[in-house]
Design a protein around this motif. Structure first.
Motif, mmCIF file in Angstrom:
data_model
loop_
_atom_site.group_PDB
_atom_site.id
_atom_site.type_symbol
_atom_site.label_atom_id
_atom_site.label_comp_id
_atom_site.label_asym_id
_atom_site.label_seq_id
_atom_site.Cartn_x
_atom_site.Cartn_y
_atom_site.Cartn_z
ATOM 1 N N ARG A 151 26.559 14.880 4.369
ATOM 2 C CA ARG A 151 25.925 15.785 5.325
ATOM 3 C C ARG A 151 24.407 15.754 5.157
ATOM 4 N N PRO A 152 23.663 16.132 6.201
ATOM 5 C CA PRO A 152 22.206 16.213 6.060
ATOM 6 C C PRO A 152 21.829 17.100 4.876
ATOM 7 N N GLY A 153 20.883 16.628 4.085
ATOM 8 C CA GLY A 153 20.418 17.381 2.922
ATOM 9 C C GLY A 153 21.106 17.031 1.626
ATOM 10 N N ASP A 154 22.170 16.225 1.661
ATOM 11 C CA ASP A 154 22.917 15.879 0.444
ATOM 12 C C ASP A 154 22.101 14.990 -0.497
ATOM 13 N N THR A 155 22.387 15.138 -1.780
ATOM 14 C CA THR A 155 21.963 14.174 -2.796
ATOM 15 C C THR A 155 23.171 13.324 -3.138
ATOM 16 N N VAL A 156 23.022 12.015 -3.002
ATOM 17 C CA VAL A 156 24.136 11.073 -3.141
ATOM 18 C C VAL A 156 23.881 10.141 -4.315
ATOM 19 N N PHE A 157 24.898 9.926 -5.131
ATOM 20 C CA PHE A 157 24.840 8.949 -6.225
ATOM 21 C C PHE A 157 25.860 7.857 -5.951
ATOM 22 N N VAL A 158 25.405 6.607 -5.995
ATOM 23 C CA VAL A 158 26.280 5.444 -5.800
ATOM 24 C C VAL A 158 26.293 4.644 -7.085
ATOM 25 N N SER A 159 27.452 4.520 -7.715
ATOM 26 C CA SER A 159 27.542 3.690 -8.917
ATOM 27 C C SER A 159 27.865 2.252 -8.506
ATOM 28 N N GLY A 160 27.270 1.284 -9.199
ATOM 29 C CA GLY A 160 27.449 -0.111 -8.802
ATOM 30 C C GLY A 160 26.730 -0.406 -7.504
ATOM 31 N N GLY A 183 21.091 5.187 -7.133
ATOM 32 C CA GLY A 183 22.053 4.121 -7.377
ATOM 33 C C GLY A 183 21.961 3.604 -8.791
ATOM 34 N N SER A 184 23.083 3.148 -9.322
ATOM 35 C CA SER A 184 23.078 2.532 -10.646
ATOM 36 C C SER A 184 23.254 1.032 -10.521
ATOM 37 N N THR A 185 22.683 0.303 -11.472
ATOM 38 C CA THR A 185 22.808 -1.152 -11.490
ATOM 39 C C THR A 185 22.552 -1.646 -12.900
ATOM 40 N N VAL A 204 19.475 4.279 -11.785
ATOM 41 C CA VAL A 204 19.965 4.395 -13.151
ATOM 42 C C VAL A 204 20.317 2.975 -13.595
ATOM 43 N N VAL A 205 19.806 2.560 -14.745
ATOM 44 C CA VAL A 205 20.013 1.190 -15.208
ATOM 45 C C VAL A 205 20.887 1.187 -16.455
ATOM 46 N N ARG A 206 22.019 0.493 -16.361
ATOM 47 C CA ARG A 206 22.905 0.390 -17.521
ATOM 48 C C ARG A 206 22.159 -0.269 -18.675
ATOM 49 N N GLY A 207 22.294 0.309 -19.856
ATOM 50 C CA GLY A 207 21.632 -0.245 -21.025
ATOM 51 C C GLY A 207 20.251 0.314 -21.267
ATOM 52 N N ALA A 208 19.746 1.144 -20.341
ATOM 53 C CA ALA A 208 18.409 1.719 -20.496
ATOM 54 C C ALA A 208 18.469 3.139 -21.039
ATOM 55 N N GLY A 209 19.569 3.497 -21.630
ATOM 56 C CA GLY A 209 19.747 4.838 -22.167
ATOM 57 C C GLY A 209 21.005 5.465 -21.621
ATOM 58 N N PRO A 210 21.423 6.602 -22.178
ATOM 59 C CA PRO A 210 22.640 7.260 -21.706
ATOM 60 C C PRO A 210 22.600 7.501 -20.200
ATOM 61 N N ILE A 211 23.703 7.173 -19.518
ATOM 62 C CA ILE A 211 23.762 7.304 -18.058
ATOM 63 C C ILE A 211 23.524 8.748 -17.634
ATOM 64 N N GLU A 212 24.136 9.687 -18.320
ATOM 65 C CA GLU A 212 23.986 11.089 -17.901
ATOM 66 C C GLU A 212 22.541 11.539 -17.996
#
Length: 343
Positions: A151-160, A183-185, A204-212
């Motif tokens: 919806r308009p205004g959402d914050t979206v996270f896409v893994s991969g 996005g994570s990669t 968010v970059v895998r290996g650059a620190g804890p994902i959370e």
């Protein structure tokens, strides 16, 4: 009947076969062989298709294993298969005719005998170029609209986010009104492309620190939507940052599909208390359950490509002999977007 050799129709063609299943090792070109075989025979109700483009996807890595799967596995000594676009060159039925452009499920071979029911005619002008029919955007579009209801205004996270689905998802989340897309990669180089080209505000970059911890910095106020292609630690981190009434669309499990074991299970412990108290909805999504979606997506994609509001990130390798290399490079995370082979 056997299709006879004719001008433009060779007596033989090439196909890629699996030599042995993958078990605890990286996929290499030694897992494949390129075989020359006679053109396939046609039965009544079939068409002979010359494949022009084929897609290579992460799910193919999983099908190369001996794991118990919810779909058929590839068999040693037999050709692989997958989504492809080609041209009908001979027909035994009446529904399709030579010259028709079709989508079919028998990539990894130069020619395929296809039941007419499994060959979907494609309108020549539906998309600006035929390879675009192999976009995985229908999955991203359907997951974001139907499963997660962005919806308009959402914050979206896409893994991969750098793969075939994720590279479309950032653009589409923005198209649906999201105000922040993360996005994570697997590398900073790919993360830079996500931010500069493909609609992502932060990465968010895998290996650059804890994902959370990385996700918390990127979304200090939490997330409303997750399009999950990875599972594992990234799904757990998304739940920790979920806002009340967050909607999670679960599409893939790359953390296991691309892993050394090559299994299909991506085990992760989720906090049931968070799911309940924040009223988080988790919903699996697959295009196969939405038969009306591909046509709707093609219309949306065609408009976006023509007016420049959507891009189709992809890499295109030339020749069927490059198909094994394409899958090896995909599993190594070498590319952004869809990985295609032009035959």
């Amino acid at each position: 009947m056997t299709v006879p050799a004719a001008p433009g129709l060779p007596a033989v063609h090439r196909e890629v076969r699996l030599v042995r299943q993958v078990s605890g090792e990286q996929v290499t070109e030694r897992h494949f062989e390129l075989a020359e075989v006679p053109l396939p025979a046609l039965q009544p109700g079939q068409v002979l298709v010359r494949t022009r483009f084929m897609a290579v996807t992460a799910a193919m890595r999983t099908r190369m294993t001996a794991a118990r799967l919810p779909m058929p596995s590839f068999e040693p000594g037999r050709p692989l298969w997958g989504s492809a676009v080609g041209e009908v060159v001979a027909a035994e039925g009446a529904a399709l005719a030579p010259g028709d452009l079709v989508h079919h499920p028998y990539g990894w071979r130069e020619f395929a005998a296809v039941d007419e029911a499994r060959a979907q005619r494609l309108a020549p002008d539906a998309l600006p170029f035929p390879a675009a029919h192999l976009s995985q955007g229908a999955t991203a579009w359907g997951a974001l609209r139907r499963a997660a209801g962005v919806r308009p205004g959402d914050t979206v996270f896409v893994s991969g986010a750098a793969g075939g689905v994720g590279s479309m998802a950032g653009q589409l989340a923005r198209r649906l009104g999201a105000t922040r897309v993360i996005g994570s990669t697997g590398s900073e180089a790919k993360a830079s492309r996500l931010r500069t080209e493909l609609g992502y505000d932060a990465t968010v970059v895998r290996g650059a620190g804890p994902i959370e911890e990385q996700l918390r910095r990127a979304a200090p106020d939490g997330i409303d939507v997750l399009l999950d292609l990875v599972g594992g630690e990234q799904l757990r981190a998304a739940l920790a940052l979920a806002r009340p009434e967050a909607r999670f669309a679960l599409v893939g499990a790359l953390s296991s599909q691309m892993g050394e074991g090559g299994g299909v299970v991506s085990p992760v412990e989720l906090d049931a208390g968070l799911i309940i108290t924040r009223r988080v909805a988790l919903r699996g999504f697959g295009v196969y359950a939405h038969p009306d979606l591909p046509a709707q997506w093609t219309a949306e994609f065609g408009r976006g490509l023509r007016d420049g509001s959507l891009a189709f990130p992809h890499v295109l390798l030339q020749g069927i002999a490059q198909a094994p290399r394409a899958l090896c490079e995909l599993t190594q995370g070498r590319h952004v977007g869809s990985v295609l082979v032009e035959l």
